[in-house]
Design a protein around this motif. Structure first.
Motif, PDB file in Angstrom:
ATOM      1  N   ASP A  94       0.815  -1.215   0.000  1.00 27.81           N
ATOM      2  CA  ASP A  94       0.000   0.000   0.000  1.00 27.81           C
ATOM      3  C   ASP A  94       0.852   1.270   0.000  1.00 27.81           C
ATOM      4  OD1 ASP A  94      -2.104  -1.742   0.290  1.00 27.81           O
ATOM      5  OD2 ASP A  94      -2.889  -0.820   2.117  1.00 27.81           O
ATOM      6  N   ASP A  95       0.200   2.351  -0.417  1.00 27.78           N
ATOM      7  CA  ASP A  95       0.610   3.754  -0.198  1.00 27.78           C
ATOM      8  C   ASP A  95       1.581   4.332  -1.230  1.00 27.78           C
ATOM      9  OD1 ASP A  95      -0.963   3.433   2.018  1.00 27.78           O
ATOM     10  OD2 ASP A  95       0.534   4.052   3.486  1.00 27.78           O
ATOM     11  N   HIS A 150      -6.276   3.189  -3.674  1.00 32.71           N
ATOM     12  CA  HIS A 150      -6.184   3.407  -2.233  1.00 32.71           C
ATOM     13  C   HIS A 150      -6.508   4.870  -1.893  1.00 32.71           C
ATOM     14  CE1 HIS A 150      -4.920   2.027   1.694  1.00 32.71           C
ATOM     15  NE2 HIS A 150      -3.794   2.709   1.737  1.00 32.71           N
ATOM     16  N   HIS A 183      -5.366   9.686   0.886  1.00 32.62           N
ATOM     17  CA  HIS A 183      -5.179   8.808   2.035  1.00 32.62           C
ATOM     18  C   HIS A 183      -5.680   9.417   3.333  1.00 32.62           C
ATOM     19  CE1 HIS A 183      -3.302   5.747   4.604  1.00 32.62           C
ATOM     20  NE2 HIS A 183      -3.089   5.035   3.524  1.00 32.62           N
ATOM     21  N   PRO A 203      -8.018   3.381   3.110  1.00 35.34           N
ATOM     22  CA  PRO A 203      -6.903   3.763   3.978  1.00 35.34           C
ATOM     23  C   PRO A 203      -7.267   3.412   5.427  1.00 35.34           C
ATOM     24  CG  PRO A 203      -7.414   5.536   2.445  1.00 35.34           C
ATOM     25  CD  PRO A 203      -8.498   4.507   2.288  1.00 35.34           C
ATOM     26  N   HIS A 229       3.850  -2.240   3.175  1.00 37.19           N
ATOM     27  CA  HIS A 229       3.909  -0.895   2.610  1.00 37.19           C
ATOM     28  C   HIS A 229       5.201  -0.737   1.806  1.00 37.19           C
ATOM     29  CE1 HIS A 229       0.830  -0.419   5.718  1.00 37.19           C
ATOM     30  NE2 HIS A 229       0.367   0.563   4.960  1.00 37.19           N
TER      31      HIS A 229
HETATM   32 ZN   LIG Z   1      -2.529   3.104   3.352  1.00 41.18          ZN
END
Ligand SMILES: [Zn+2]
Length: 262
Positions: free
Chosen positions: A78-79, A129, A133, A176, A232
């Motif tokens: 993620d991210d 995502h 966020h 998120p 992540h």
């Molecule tokens: Zn995230």
């Protein structure tokens, strides 16, 4: 042999050459597969995932998960994309010939579109995502939450494909902080967008050494046994421990499953 036959042969040869060039250039998958070292972890299988009418998976948030067997794991990040750590994550995955799913943040993809396209070009699945966020979309006014999700779809699809049709090309979304709401869930499900939680995480939002991160990830892996793993790609400690983590997956006889939209 007649001149007509020679002409046909030349045409055939030209066609064959074009075909070969296309085959060499087109599928990144084929190229990556050809480059796999025999001792690499490898992707065990592809799991087509249907999202028509909605999908909610990942036992940390929902009752069910993907149809995975014992010791089968789906790697998710993620991210990102974040130049540096994401490049290192991609290199580790490439080295072990495994495919993952990246849930990109819209503004990150907007800032690093080439890196977003590199993730896709290396054969990974790219999901969504949100745009900025917000830690709890569910606590925003519904209209603002929906607008942030929508802007994320658009930013990621623009980075990847140069356009956005109004429906994300890959209908995979992760909230998120897993901060969903009944209302947002209903809206996404009605559009055929699947919601992905996870079955375990490695708590890599906490600062720790790569060694401590690896040990924690392996403990959680052994305890959970299978499922969707949340990591992540923006975290240097995760990027640093990933090569060793993937080798351990192989040593412990885990199988990596690559999910793709059906
Ligand atoms: Zn995230």
């Amino acid at each position: 042999m007649t001149s007509m036959n020679r002409m046909d042969r030349r045409r055939f040869a030209a066609k064959l050459a074009t075909g070969l060039a296309a085959a060499t250039l087109a599928p990144h998958a084929a190229r990556a597969a050809a480059a796999c070292r025999p001792e690499a972890l490898g992707t065990a299988r592809v799991l087509p995932v249907k999202t028509d009418g909605g999908l909610f998976v990942g036992r940390k948030s929902y009752p069910g998960t993907l149809p995975l067997g014992p010791r089968e794991v789906v790697l998710t990040f993620d991210d990102g994309p974040l130049p540096g750590p994401t490049d290192h994550v991609l290199a580790a995955l490439r080295q072990e010939c495994v495919r993952a799913t990246f849930f990109l943040v819209g503004r990150m993809a907007h800032s690093a579109p080439a890196l977003a396209r590199k993730i896709l070009a290396e054969g990974h699945t790219v999901g969504h995502h949100s745009m900025t966020h917000p830690m709890t979309l569910a606590q925003l006014p519904a209209e603002r939450a929906r607008a942030d999700i929508e802007a994320g779809f658009s930013a990621v699809d623009h980075a990847l494909y140069g356009s956005y049709s109004g429906t994300p090309r890959t209908p995979f979304f992760r909230f998120p902080g897993f901060g969903d709401s009944e209302e947002l869930n209903r809206g996404l499900a009605a559009r055929g967008i699947g919601i992905f939680g996870c079955d375990f995480w490695i708590s890599d939002w906490n600062d720790m050494t790569p060694e401590a991160q690896l040990a924690l990830a392996l403990r959680r892996l052994d305890r959970t046994g299978s499922g969707i793993i949340l990591m992540h790609d923006t975290r240097p400690q995760t990027a640093a421990m990933l090569p060793a983590f993937l080798r351990e997956l192989k040593h412990r006889d885990f199988k990596v499953v690559h999910m793709q939209p059906a």
